[in-house]
Enzyme design. Structure first.
Site, PDB file in Angstrom:
ATOM      1  N   SER A 191       7.046  -5.577   3.391  1.00  0.00           N
ATOM      2  CA  SER A 191       6.268  -5.374   2.185  1.00  0.00           C
ATOM      3  C   SER A 191       6.748  -4.093   1.507  1.00  0.00           C
ATOM      4  O   SER A 191       7.947  -3.824   1.454  1.00  0.00           O
ATOM      5  CB  SER A 191       4.768  -5.327   2.517  1.00  0.00           C
ATOM      6  OG  SER A 191       3.999  -5.123   1.370  1.00  0.00           O
ATOM      7  N   TYR A 224       5.596  -7.211  -9.218  1.00  0.00           N
ATOM      8  CA  TYR A 224       6.248  -6.805  -7.970  1.00  0.00           C
ATOM      9  C   TYR A 224       5.216  -6.352  -6.936  1.00  0.00           C
ATOM     10  O   TYR A 224       5.224  -6.809  -5.789  1.00  0.00           O
ATOM     11  CB  TYR A 224       7.244  -5.669  -8.224  1.00  0.00           C
ATOM     12  CG  TYR A 224       7.805  -5.084  -6.946  1.00  0.00           C
ATOM     13  CD1 TYR A 224       8.719  -5.799  -6.182  1.00  0.00           C
ATOM     14  CD2 TYR A 224       7.390  -3.837  -6.482  1.00  0.00           C
ATOM     15  CE1 TYR A 224       9.216  -5.281  -4.988  1.00  0.00           C
ATOM     16  CE2 TYR A 224       7.882  -3.313  -5.296  1.00  0.00           C
ATOM     17  CZ  TYR A 224       8.797  -4.040  -4.551  1.00  0.00           C
ATOM     18  OH  TYR A 224       9.279  -3.530  -3.367  1.00  0.00           O
ATOM     19  N   LYS A 243       4.213  -7.930  -3.171  1.00  0.00           N
ATOM     20  CA  LYS A 243       4.249  -7.179  -1.918  1.00  0.00           C
ATOM     21  C   LYS A 243       2.892  -7.225  -1.210  1.00  0.00           C
ATOM     22  O   LYS A 243       2.838  -7.224   0.025  1.00  0.00           O
ATOM     23  CB  LYS A 243       4.679  -5.738  -2.188  1.00  0.00           C
ATOM     24  CG  LYS A 243       6.107  -5.587  -2.681  1.00  0.00           C
ATOM     25  CD  LYS A 243       7.139  -5.868  -1.608  1.00  0.00           C
ATOM     26  CE  LYS A 243       7.693  -7.247  -1.550  1.00  0.00           C
ATOM     27  NZ  LYS A 243       8.681  -7.449  -0.468  1.00  0.00           N
TER      28      LYS A 243
END
Length: 312
Positions: free
Chosen positions: A169, A199, A203
């Site tokens: 992550s 983004y 994650k």
């Protein structure tokens, strides 16, 4: 305030108590590293090869992967195996899994390491999803799901009766502790969120997926973890521009450090007890991004992911 403190703690971590040199011998272990041709993935492959693992370097570009394999052979004396994998194309993900199954009957460790960051907002996957969520989360989910039988076989054959899935992550996960479901495909909500928000959302999705995988398969011998590898200087930042690029570069660490935490998760003897844990730099167990442990959110994401791949 908690997120800011956690970010600072993870951005400027204490000296690591564990390094890649502390890995045990990995002779007989079969490992896949997605995004293994560059950055953190390449460093991970290098360390695994140096400890005698059989390493499949999963990468989209055959030419770049072959160049990386050649370089690592010069550096380690060991040769990784190319596995072509395009995470932004679900049919290609299925082909990669089927190709791997032709050669192996078990998988000991899967490093879901590959990913992209902040591409132009108009870019989508080949199947029409937001390219960051589609690549970083959906592609990895499908690849993992197809390899579950081999991971279970790896667990059965391992002395500790465990196989491991390590999901990379980012510190960005703590700043987007939710999933906006209407942004996962093309539309005004996705465009409004912006590429950096998308983004961070992807994650966060990595962590939620890892948690749900831990719940579903932990009792069957699959150890699922997620982690922040640190703020590492790699090609991942290639799409950042201007002030954002300059600010990010101020906190970046050498690429060699980026592999430490995921190697700890994937290879250390103590790692068999990390199921459902979130790891932070360097080789520490840290606080989970807010809400990522919620089984309701995890099941909702799992159901959404299953729905997207059922017709592939």
């Amino acid at each position: 305030m908690g997120s800011l403190f956690s970010f600072i703690n993870q951005t400027y971590p204490p000296k690591s108590h564990w390094t890649a040199n502390d890995m045990p011998d990995l002779t007989g272990k079969v490992v896949i590293v997605t995004g293994g041709n560059s950055g953190i993935g390449k460093e991970t492959c290098k360390a695994l090869l140096s400890k005698n693992a059989k390493v499949y370097m999963a990468a989209r570009s055959k030419a770049k992967a072959e160049a990386a394999i050649s370089q690592l052979k010069e550096e380690t004396g060991k040769e990784a195996i190319l596995l072509q994998l395009d995470l932004a194309n679900l049919a290609a993900v299925k082909r990669a899994a089927e190709e791997f199954k032709k050669h192996e009957t078990k998988l000991d460790v899967l490093f879901n390491n590959g990913g992209i960051m902040a591409p132009p907002i108009e870019v989508l996957t080949d199947d029409g999803y937001d390219v960051q969520f589609g690549t970083n989360v959906l592609g990895h989910f499908y690849f993992t799901r197809l390899l579950i039988p081999l991971l279970l076989a790896g667990a059965r054959e391992s002395p500790d009766k465990k196989a491991r899935v390590v999901n990379t992550s980012s510190s960005g996960a703590m700043f987007h502790p939710h999933i906006d479901w209407d942004t996962l495909a093309e539309g005004p909500a996705r465009t409004k969120k912006g590429t950096q928000g998308l983004y961070m959302q992807s994650k966060y999705g990595n962590v939620v997926f890892a948690q749900e995988l831990a719940r579903k398969y932990g009792n069957e011998g699959i150890v699922s973890t997620s982690l922040n590898p640190g703020n590492i200087k790699t090609d991942l930042q290639r799409n950042l521009q201007g002030l954002t690029s300059a600010m990010v570069n101020l906190i970046l660490q050498p690429v060699e450090m980026g592999a430490v935490t995921q190697l700890w998760a994937g290879t250390s003897p103590e790692g068999v007890d990390f199921n459902g844990k979130y790891l932070i730099p360097w080789a520490r167990i840290g606080p989970m991004p807010y809400g990522a442990e919620d089984p309701v959110v995890g099941q909702k994401l799992w159901d959404w992911l299953e729905e997207q791949v059922k017709a592939v």
